[in-house]
Design a protein around this motif. Structure first.
Motif, PDB file in Angstrom:
ATOM      1  N   THR A 255       0.846  -1.188   0.000  1.00  0.00           N
ATOM      2  CA  THR A 255       0.000   0.000   0.000  1.00  0.00           C
ATOM      3  C   THR A 255       0.880   1.235   0.000  1.00  0.00           C
ATOM      4  OG1 THR A 255      -1.594  -1.211   1.349  1.00  0.00           O
ATOM      5  CG2 THR A 255      -1.923   1.144   1.182  1.00  0.00           C
ATOM      6  N   ARG A 256       0.415   2.275  -0.695  1.00  0.00           N
ATOM      7  CA  ARG A 256       1.108   3.564  -0.699  1.00  0.00           C
ATOM      8  C   ARG A 256       0.109   4.620  -0.260  1.00  0.00           C
ATOM      9  NH1 ARG A 256       3.656   5.252  -6.243  1.00  0.00           N
ATOM     10  NH2 ARG A 256       1.565   4.704  -6.898  1.00  0.00           N
ATOM     11  N   TYR A 257       0.534   5.509   0.627  1.00  0.00           N
ATOM     12  CA  TYR A 257      -0.300   6.606   1.100  1.00  0.00           C
ATOM     13  C   TYR A 257       0.319   7.924   0.657  1.00  0.00           C
ATOM     14  CZ  TYR A 257      -2.661   3.494   4.441  1.00  0.00           C
ATOM     15  OH  TYR A 257      -3.381   2.487   5.022  1.00  0.00           O
ATOM     16  N   PHE A 258      -0.529   8.872   0.286  1.00  0.00           N
ATOM     17  CA  PHE A 258      -0.107  10.238   0.050  1.00  0.00           C
ATOM     18  C   PHE A 258      -0.763  11.095   1.123  1.00  0.00           C
ATOM     19  CE2 PHE A 258       0.286   8.327  -4.147  1.00  0.00           C
ATOM     20  CZ  PHE A 258       1.548   8.763  -4.517  1.00  0.00           C
ATOM     21  N   LEU A 259       0.028  11.878   1.847  1.00  0.00           N
ATOM     22  CA  LEU A 259      -0.457  12.779   2.887  1.00  0.00           C
ATOM     23  C   LEU A 259      -0.064  14.203   2.529  1.00  0.00           C
ATOM     24  CD1 LEU A 259       0.777  10.785   6.008  1.00  0.00           C
ATOM     25  CD2 LEU A 259      -1.489  10.708   5.013  1.00  0.00           C
ATOM     26  N   ASP A 260      -0.801  15.192   3.044  1.00  0.00           N
ATOM     27  CA  ASP A 260      -0.402  16.572   2.797  1.00  0.00           C
ATOM     28  C   ASP A 260       0.717  16.980   3.748  1.00  0.00           C
ATOM     29  OD1 ASP A 260      -1.675  17.019   5.206  1.00  0.00           O
ATOM     30  OD2 ASP A 260      -3.386  18.055   4.334  1.00  0.00           O
TER      31      ASP A 260
ATOM     32  N   LEU B 222       7.418   1.864   6.810  1.00  0.00           N
ATOM     33  CA  LEU B 222       8.757   1.429   6.406  1.00  0.00           C
ATOM     34  C   LEU B 222       9.592   2.617   5.948  1.00  0.00           C
ATOM     35  CD1 LEU B 222       7.761  -1.742   4.357  1.00  0.00           C
ATOM     36  CD2 LEU B 222       8.551  -1.631   6.734  1.00  0.00           C
ATOM     37  N   THR B 223       8.981   3.488   5.156  1.00  0.00           N
ATOM     38  CA  THR B 223       9.667   4.675   4.662  1.00  0.00           C
ATOM     39  C   THR B 223       8.661   5.773   4.377  1.00  0.00           C
ATOM     40  OG1 THR B 223      11.220   5.513   2.999  1.00  0.00           O
ATOM     41  CG2 THR B 223       9.657   3.894   2.261  1.00  0.00           C
ATOM     42  N   ALA B 224       9.082   7.012   4.579  1.00  0.00           N
ATOM     43  CA  ALA B 224       8.263   8.185   4.272  1.00  0.00           C
ATOM     44  C   ALA B 224       9.135   9.160   3.502  1.00  0.00           C
ATOM     45  CB  ALA B 224       7.745   8.822   5.551  1.00  0.00           C
ATOM     46  N   GLU B 225       8.691   9.524   2.309  1.00  0.00           N
ATOM     47  CA  GLU B 225       9.477  10.388   1.441  1.00  0.00           C
ATOM     48  C   GLU B 225       8.740  11.695   1.210  1.00  0.00           C
ATOM     49  OE1 GLU B 225       9.802   7.962  -2.035  1.00  0.00           O
ATOM     50  OE2 GLU B 225      10.901   6.408  -0.981  1.00  0.00           O
ATOM     51  N   GLU B 226       9.499  12.782   1.134  1.00  0.00           N
ATOM     52  CA  GLU B 226       8.899  14.082   0.864  1.00  0.00           C
ATOM     53  C   GLU B 226       8.438  14.154  -0.585  1.00  0.00           C
ATOM     54  OE1 GLU B 226      12.119  16.710   1.808  1.00  0.00           O
ATOM     55  OE2 GLU B 226      11.371  17.006   3.848  1.00  0.00           O
ATOM     56  N   TYR B 227       7.341  14.856  -0.795  1.00  0.00           N
ATOM     57  CA  TYR B 227       6.806  15.109  -2.126  1.00  0.00           C
ATOM     58  C   TYR B 227       6.999  16.603  -2.368  1.00  0.00           C
ATOM     59  CZ  TYR B 227       3.677  14.140  -6.047  1.00  0.00           C
ATOM     60  OH  TYR B 227       3.157  13.953  -7.302  1.00  0.00           O
ATOM     61  N   ILE B 228       7.950  16.975  -3.221  1.00  0.00           N
ATOM     62  CA  ILE B 228       8.345  18.364  -3.433  1.00  0.00           C
ATOM     63  C   ILE B 228       7.659  18.921  -4.678  1.00  0.00           C
ATOM     64  CG2 ILE B 228      10.309  19.920  -3.750  1.00  0.00           C
ATOM     65  CD1 ILE B 228      10.421  18.408  -1.112  1.00  0.00           C
ATOM     66  N   ASN B 229       7.115  20.143  -4.568  1.00  0.00           N
ATOM     67  CA  ASN B 229       6.456  20.757  -5.727  1.00  0.00           C
ATOM     68  C   ASN B 229       7.472  21.516  -6.586  1.00  0.00           C
ATOM     69  OD1 ASN B 229       6.888  23.233  -4.459  1.00  0.00           O
ATOM     70  ND2 ASN B 229       4.771  23.451  -3.795  1.00  0.00           N
ATOM     71  N   GLU B 230       6.985  22.182  -7.627  1.00  0.00           N
ATOM     72  CA  GLU B 230       7.869  22.866  -8.579  1.00  0.00           C
ATOM     73  C   GLU B 230       8.582  24.064  -7.969  1.00  0.00           C
ATOM     74  OE1 GLU B 230       3.854  24.698  -8.800  1.00  0.00           O
ATOM     75  OE2 GLU B 230       4.547  22.656  -8.886  1.00  0.00           O
ATOM     76  N   ARG B 231       8.110  24.592  -6.828  1.00  0.00           N
ATOM     77  CA  ARG B 231       8.751  25.719  -6.155  1.00  0.00           C
ATOM     78  C   ARG B 231       9.792  25.268  -5.137  1.00  0.00           C
ATOM     79  NH1 ARG B 231       3.794  27.014  -4.157  1.00  0.00           N
ATOM     80  NH2 ARG B 231       2.525  26.547  -5.942  1.00  0.00           N
ATOM     81  N   GLY B 232       9.944  23.964  -4.959  1.00  0.00           N
ATOM     82  CA  GLY B 232      10.945  23.434  -4.044  1.00  0.00           C
ATOM     83  C   GLY B 232      10.492  23.321  -2.607  1.00  0.00           C
ATOM     84  N   THR B 233       9.201  23.466  -2.349  1.00  0.00           N
ATOM     85  CA  THR B 233       8.692  23.329  -0.987  1.00  0.00           C
ATOM     86  C   THR B 233       7.971  21.988  -0.840  1.00  0.00           C
ATOM     87  OG1 THR B 233       6.642  24.479  -1.552  1.00  0.00           O
ATOM     88  CG2 THR B 233       8.424  25.814  -0.656  1.00  0.00           C
TER      89      THR B 233
ATOM     90  N   GLU C 238       5.180  19.611  -0.379  1.00  0.00           N
ATOM     91  CA  GLU C 238       3.743  19.666  -0.628  1.00  0.00           C
ATOM     92  C   GLU C 238       3.017  18.521   0.064  1.00  0.00           C
ATOM     93  OE1 GLU C 238       0.915  19.523  -4.542  1.00  0.00           O
ATOM     94  OE2 GLU C 238       2.734  20.734  -4.603  1.00  0.00           O
ATOM     95  N   GLY C 239       3.754  17.462   0.368  1.00  0.00           N
ATOM     96  CA  GLY C 239       3.155  16.306   1.023  1.00  0.00           C
ATOM     97  C   GLY C 239       4.184  15.209   1.200  1.00  0.00           C
ATOM     98  N   TYR C 240       3.664  14.015   1.526  1.00  0.00           N
ATOM     99  CA  TYR C 240       4.539  12.877   1.794  1.00  0.00           C
ATOM    100  C   TYR C 240       4.012  11.621   1.130  1.00  0.00           C
ATOM    101  CZ  TYR C 240       6.392  16.023   5.263  1.00  0.00           C
ATOM    102  OH  TYR C 240       6.956  17.103   5.867  1.00  0.00           O
ATOM    103  N   GLU C 241       4.914  10.800   0.672  1.00  0.00           N
ATOM    104  CA  GLU C 241       4.601   9.490   0.105  1.00  0.00           C
ATOM    105  C   GLU C 241       5.068   8.469   1.147  1.00  0.00           C
ATOM    106  OE1 GLU C 241       5.749   7.043  -3.927  1.00  0.00           O
ATOM    107  OE2 GLU C 241       5.986   9.214  -3.892  1.00  0.00           O
ATOM    108  N   VAL C 242       4.133   7.675   1.655  1.00  0.00           N
ATOM    109  CA  VAL C 242       4.408   6.788   2.785  1.00  0.00           C
ATOM    110  C   VAL C 242       4.140   5.348   2.403  1.00  0.00           C
ATOM    111  CG1 VAL C 242       3.818   6.311   5.182  1.00  0.00           C
ATOM    112  CG2 VAL C 242       3.700   8.652   4.337  1.00  0.00           C
ATOM    113  N   TYR C 243       5.084   4.455   2.759  1.00  0.00           N
ATOM    114  CA  TYR C 243       4.940   3.030   2.486  1.00  0.00           C
ATOM    115  C   TYR C 243       4.947   2.246   3.801  1.00  0.00           C
ATOM    116  CZ  TYR C 243       6.060   4.172  -2.321  1.00  0.00           C
ATOM    117  OH  TYR C 243       6.033   4.710  -3.571  1.00  0.00           O
TER     118      TYR C 243
END
Length: 102
Positions: free
Chosen positions: A61-66, A83-94, A96-101
């Motif tokens: 399962t993959r979760y996207f959080l703000d 297991l892992t949580a990765e940052e989701y970066i927008n085009e401005r470099g900030t 925007e959310g997280y991708e969580v496994y």
């Protein structure tokens, strides 16, 4: 990203000790705090996650959080250990959310 988060999940953080690390009970298990309800998007996938000790675990399962709540590895999400949580970066470099496994 927020407009795509139509589901909810329970994220449970671990309690932190004075040293900044997760608190452990007398059995060596992580002590968790109160769950927080977060908006999310949940997807069924299959992905291999390589742990720091070399073990390969399979996430289904993959979760996207703000960006409002930052999940970390070893937190619980819907009762499963992250297991892992990765940052989701927008085009401005900030962030925007997280991708969580879990």
């Amino acid at each position: 990203m927020t407009k795509f988060l139509k589901q909810e999940c329970q994220v449970t953080p671990y309690q932190v000790g004075d040293d900044g690390k997760a608190l452990l009970n007398r059995f060596g298990e992580i002590v968790y705090g109160e769950p927080v309800t977060c908006k999310c998007r949940r997807e069924k996938i299959v992905k291999d996650i390589v742990q720091s000790n070399g073990a390969v675990l399979q996430a289904t399962t993959r979760y996207f959080l703000d960006e409002k709540y930052e999940p970390k590895a070893d937190y619980l999400i819907d009762g499963a250990v992250v297991l892992t949580a990765e940052e989701y970066i927008n085009e401005r470099g900030t962030v925007e959310g997280y991708e969580v496994y879990p």
